[in-house]
Enzyme design. Structure first.
Site, mmCIF file in Angstrom:
data_model
loop_
_atom_site.group_PDB
_atom_site.id
_atom_site.type_symbol
_atom_site.label_atom_id
_atom_site.label_comp_id
_atom_site.label_asym_id
_atom_site.label_seq_id
_atom_site.Cartn_x
_atom_site.Cartn_y
_atom_site.Cartn_z
ATOM 1 N N HIS A 20 0.838 -1.203 0.000
ATOM 2 C CA HIS A 20 0.000 0.000 0.000
ATOM 3 C C HIS A 20 0.874 1.255 0.000
ATOM 4 C CE1 HIS A 20 -3.166 -2.529 2.284
ATOM 5 N NE2 HIS A 20 -3.636 -2.344 1.059
ATOM 6 N N LYS A 44 -17.653 -6.862 6.822
ATOM 7 C CA LYS A 44 -16.373 -7.440 7.246
ATOM 8 C C LYS A 44 -16.084 -7.054 8.683
ATOM 9 C CE LYS A 44 -13.927 -7.591 2.838
ATOM 10 N NZ LYS A 44 -12.736 -7.117 2.112
ATOM 11 N N ARG A 93 -2.031 -6.243 -8.144
ATOM 12 C CA ARG A 93 -1.018 -7.283 -8.150
ATOM 13 C C ARG A 93 -1.284 -8.139 -9.388
ATOM 14 N NH1 ARG A 93 -2.575 -9.265 -2.235
ATOM 15 N NH2 ARG A 93 -4.564 -8.885 -3.225
ATOM 16 N N SER A 131 -3.599 -9.102 3.584
ATOM 17 C CA SER A 131 -3.852 -8.988 5.021
ATOM 18 C C SER A 131 -3.955 -10.370 5.662
ATOM 19 C CB SER A 131 -5.107 -8.165 5.293
ATOM 20 O OG SER A 131 -6.230 -8.769 4.711
#
Length: 167
Positions: A20, A44, A93, A131
């Site tokens: 990030h 979430k 990515r 994460s």
């Protein structure tokens, strides 16, 4: 004089990673202002509270004068409009993010054709960082040098604390 060209980089940043931060550093050089939008997703259960994520992002971006952090709830495209910006920055990515990010870009274009998405390819050193990987490493290793390969050093104590492995 026209207003500065502002861009928005949204995400959960739970926690902020070196990947990030790499995107933030690059985007801050491309735009007059970069707003980091920390999204609240009720679906979430984040590792860090919103205020903690804001604090961590602010801490690791203090060296960037044109970056500020805001919180938003709802659609990213609505947040971009609220911030009076027209550019969304997305880090991708290779392979893992491309299809999902392209789908999101097309949906955002349908919602507001005036908002452009700029993709910045993640540096190869960070293409595998997620994460869930960070949480796994933090829960299984006491070696901070291992975590330092994935998160800024300022994040490690907070991550350790959240994972119940505080020294």
């Amino acid at each position: 004089m026209s207003p500065p060209r502002a861009a928005i980089y949204t995400g959960s940043f739970d926690p902020i990673t070196l990947g990030h931060l790499h995107i933030i550093n690059r985007a801050a050089k491309l735009f007059d202002a970069l707003i980091i939008g920390i999204g609240i997703n009720e679906g979430k259960r984040p590792l860090f509270e919103t205020s903690e994520r804001v604090s961590l992002v602010q801490t690791v971006t203090t060296h960037l004068d044109n970056v500020r952090v805001e919180v938003f709830d709802g659609l990213a495209v609505d947040f971009v409009r609220q911030m009076d910006a027209r550019i969304m920055v997305r880090g991708i990515r290779p392979l893992t993010d491309t299809a999902g990010e392209f789908t999101m870009m097309m949906a955002n274009h349908q919602l507001d054709p005036g908002i452009e998405t700029v993709f910045l390819m993640a540096d190869e050193r960070f293409t595998h960082v997620s994460s869930s990987l960070l949480k796994q490493i933090a829960s299984m290793s006491d070696d901070d040098s291992q975590l330092a390969k994935f998160v800024p050093p300022q994040v490690i104590p907070a991550l350790r604390n959240q994972m119940g492995r505080c020294d």
